[in-house]
Design a protein around this motif. Sequence first.
Motif, PDB file in Angstrom:
ATOM      1  N   SER A 182       0.829  -1.205   0.000  1.00  0.00           N
ATOM      2  CA  SER A 182       0.000   0.000   0.000  1.00  0.00           C
ATOM      3  C   SER A 182       0.862   1.252   0.000  1.00  0.00           C
ATOM      4  CB  SER A 182      -0.918  -0.006   1.235  1.00  0.00           C
ATOM      5  OG  SER A 182      -1.798  -1.109   1.195  1.00  0.00           O
ATOM      6  N   ALA A 233       2.322   1.735  -3.426  1.00  0.00           N
ATOM      7  CA  ALA A 233       1.312   2.240  -4.362  1.00  0.00           C
ATOM      8  C   ALA A 233       0.994   3.703  -4.096  1.00  0.00           C
ATOM      9  CB  ALA A 233       0.049   1.386  -4.244  1.00  0.00           C
ATOM     10  N   GLU A 234       0.914   4.078  -2.801  1.00  0.00           N
ATOM     11  CA  GLU A 234       0.584   5.465  -2.464  1.00  0.00           C
ATOM     12  C   GLU A 234       1.711   6.403  -2.870  1.00  0.00           C
ATOM     13  OE1 GLU A 234      -2.446   7.757  -1.482  1.00  0.00           O
ATOM     14  OE2 GLU A 234      -2.495   5.582  -1.109  1.00  0.00           O
ATOM     15  N   GLN A 235       2.962   5.955  -2.734  1.00  0.00           N
ATOM     16  CA  GLN A 235       4.091   6.780  -3.162  1.00  0.00           C
ATOM     17  C   GLN A 235       4.075   6.989  -4.670  1.00  0.00           C
ATOM     18  OE1 GLN A 235       7.239   4.464  -1.257  1.00  0.00           O
ATOM     19  NE2 GLN A 235       7.765   6.242   0.012  1.00  0.00           N
ATOM     20  N   LYS A 236       3.747   5.985  -5.430  1.00  0.00           N
ATOM     21  CA  LYS A 236       3.659   6.136  -6.888  1.00  0.00           C
ATOM     22  C   LYS A 236       2.538   7.095  -7.266  1.00  0.00           C
ATOM     23  CE  LYS A 236       5.585   1.577  -7.992  1.00  0.00           C
ATOM     24  NZ  LYS A 236       5.330   0.246  -8.596  1.00  0.00           N
ATOM     25  N   LYS A 237       1.395   6.998  -6.586  1.00  0.00           N
ATOM     26  CA  LYS A 237       0.286   7.919  -6.853  1.00  0.00           C
ATOM     27  C   LYS A 237       0.693   9.351  -6.512  1.00  0.00           C
ATOM     28  CE  LYS A 237      -3.706   6.664  -5.299  1.00  0.00           C
ATOM     29  NZ  LYS A 237      -4.722   6.139  -4.358  1.00  0.00           N
ATOM     30  N   TYR A 238       1.489   9.479  -5.406  1.00  0.00           N
ATOM     31  CA  TYR A 238       1.925  10.811  -5.006  1.00  0.00           C
ATOM     32  C   TYR A 238       2.854  11.418  -6.049  1.00  0.00           C
ATOM     33  CZ  TYR A 238       4.104  14.462  -2.172  1.00  0.00           C
ATOM     34  OH  TYR A 238       4.581  15.661  -1.709  1.00  0.00           O
ATOM     35  N   GLN A 239       3.703  10.573  -6.653  1.00  0.00           N
ATOM     36  CA  GLN A 239       4.621  11.064  -7.685  1.00  0.00           C
ATOM     37  C   GLN A 239       3.866  11.561  -8.908  1.00  0.00           C
ATOM     38  OE1 GLN A 239       7.267   7.825  -8.447  1.00  0.00           O
ATOM     39  NE2 GLN A 239       8.404   8.064  -6.496  1.00  0.00           N
ATOM     40  N   PHE A 240       2.722  10.957  -9.196  1.00  0.00           N
ATOM     41  CA  PHE A 240       1.923  11.374 -10.357  1.00  0.00           C
ATOM     42  C   PHE A 240       0.880  12.417  -9.994  1.00  0.00           C
ATOM     43  CE2 PHE A 240       3.397   7.157 -11.737  1.00  0.00           C
ATOM     44  CZ  PHE A 240       3.962   7.492 -12.955  1.00  0.00           C
ATOM     45  N   THR A 298      -1.653  12.238  -7.868  1.00  0.00           N
ATOM     46  CA  THR A 298      -3.004  11.746  -7.580  1.00  0.00           C
ATOM     47  C   THR A 298      -3.198  11.406  -6.111  1.00  0.00           C
ATOM     48  OG1 THR A 298      -2.324   9.504  -8.131  1.00  0.00           O
ATOM     49  CG2 THR A 298      -3.297  10.847  -9.911  1.00  0.00           C
ATOM     50  N   SER A 299      -2.205  11.713  -5.247  1.00  0.00           N
ATOM     51  CA  SER A 299      -2.331  11.464  -3.820  1.00  0.00           C
ATOM     52  C   SER A 299      -1.770  12.657  -3.062  1.00  0.00           C
ATOM     53  CB  SER A 299      -1.569  10.191  -3.420  1.00  0.00           C
ATOM     54  OG  SER A 299      -1.727   9.926  -2.043  1.00  0.00           O
ATOM     55  N   THR A 300      -1.928  12.633  -1.757  1.00  0.00           N
ATOM     56  CA  THR A 300      -1.497  13.746  -0.923  1.00  0.00           C
ATOM     57  C   THR A 300      -0.433  13.287   0.076  1.00  0.00           C
ATOM     58  OG1 THR A 300      -3.196  13.310   0.740  1.00  0.00           O
ATOM     59  CG2 THR A 300      -3.787  14.793  -1.093  1.00  0.00           C
TER      60      THR A 300
END
Length: 678
Positions: free
Chosen positions: A581, A584-591, A593-595
């Motif tokens: 998790s 995945a959250e770090q990858k979303k943050y790089q793009f 799409t996360s905080t």
Amino acid sequence: MPFARLVAIVRLAATASLFTMFTLACWAQEPPATPAPQPPSTGQRLPVLNYTKPVSHFPNPVGPYTPRRLAAPNLANTGRIDQLMHDGKLYLSLDDAIALALENNLDIAIARYNLNIADTDILRAKAGASTLGVNSGVVQNTPGGGVGGLGGQVGSGTGGTTLGAGGAGAGAGGLVGSTLGFGPLITSFDPIITGVLQSDHAHFKCTSIFCGNFQNTTTGNFAYQQGFSFGTNMSIGFNNTRTTSSNPTSFLSPSLSSGFQFKLTQHLLQGFGPSANNRFIRIAKNNRELSDVAFRLQIITSVNQIQTMYWDLVYAYENARVQQESLAFAEKTLSDTKKQVEIGSLAPIEVVRAQSTVAQDQQALTVARTNLQLQQLLMKNALSRTLRDQTLAGAEVIPTSTMQMPPNESIQPTQDLVADALRHRADLVESRIQLNTTEISNKAVRNALLPSLDLYAYYGGSGAGGDQSAYSTCGSPSAIPGICAPPSSNPAIGYGSTLNQLVDSTAPDKGIGIQLNIPLRNRAAQALQIRSELEYQQTQMRLQQLENQISIEVRNAQFGVEQNRASVASAQAAVDYAKQSLDAEQKKYQFGTSTTTAVLQTQSALATAESTLMSAMAAYEKSRIELDRAVGVTLDHVGISIEDAARGQVNRMPNVPYVAPRKDLPSITPAIQQPPQQ
């Protein structure tokens, strides 16, 4: 006969008598022990100093009356601690921790004294004296591992936390005693020699012509007494008196008188036979075996405590590492967030949220670090006799063993585990020994119900001698006219001739008799006998209760292993999910799409999952420790030599199964890393 010469003869006779009695004492045999069924033992006699042997009169005649000088207790730590110290840190594996505990732990050192104390009871019982008992309790005054205010309570008592001396009764409801050891009185098996040497000079105010105005008396009396295990008592008395008197009615002055009597008494009812007279010897030997078993139980208890403390230390160490990593991640995230706020890609509120997470992680690290320091202190205290060495007191403890769960754990049938426990549990062996001791005592108590019937026989003789008194001889200036006697034509009888009269049947004194003593109603003995039987049955019930309790403990411990193994598997799955998790959250943050908040929350969940996994692993290791304790195979599984524990010197290192060595040993532990200031 001159007074000085007579005194010399008396001294010579006294010396000869003492020599003869000491010779008889040396020939006297110790009472034999009556064969009795013994409870099963858990091992051979421990190799400790043997205090069951008395000090002999030879070559030092006063040896038995001289106190033994015992070496002062050794309060220094063994050299093993210094061998494990490197760069001011104590690198400690689980095997090393157990070895250090066997050598230095004060609970074990205190319990070790009970082995020698039990030896002194055997020495005392061989003399026919009652036993003082041994403390069969477990000493638990080492804080940590659920003991000493840290998850439990410290027990009380010097030689054991479970009070009660060798199975003797003790209670809180008033002054509660036990029938253990009661029975007929026992005459000392050790020969006893008594003697009286006295010189008396008396002067009188005479009011009659038959009165002498002075009398000088010299007395030398000696006696020898000894009892035997069959209820036989032997006594020898030897009396001597020399009297010089001015009394005109005394025909001899100085007059010599000697007498002796040899007497044998045999108990025919009460006090007859070795079972009644050797009871204290057999009880003392049972207590010595009980102290061996109790010491084995002490080692098991202390080793279990050390293992529990070690896994608490490992958990604290790993938890501090996890919290340090979580804080480092939060700080890096805060730094990245500040940069993105500066360039306008993130709102300033994200910095506040990241700072809040850093503060929370700092608090968690402080708690983890202080807990680690506490566990290190507890471990050092448990593995040393003193912490006065400042190097040791300030040293960090680095655990070099990690928890390892076997991939395929063999599940032994519960009934087999229960059967093993009934064979190996030390507390069960203690109860069986106590039951046997109570049975020995009950036989003596039943014997005390009988009337006292003693057969005795004696032989003795008396002798008299001396010179005719000048005060009773006519023609002597000191004679009183009218009551004097003509000079005797018989020569004076010396001390040697007086002694000959003792054995030449000149004046023999011999006889045989029987003495009967019947206590009517006999209520005290009846009450004691009934109580002894009730206590025996109570001990039987306690033994059955203990067997039932052990059966439940084994089943519960086995359930605990299964449950904690499942908890480890669940916690491991949670860690794997948290890692995925976070990735995945770090990858979303790089793009974009996360905080930052979501990333930090995911990292916090991973830290929590890792701490939970370490806690589950520690609980699993503790459950295995508890299962070994419940079955009674701790020492066998750990590879502990009970002989090494009794000596306090480990020659064969323990070997705990399913323990892996730590692969990475950082030079600086998380325990001393300080969180950066914000």
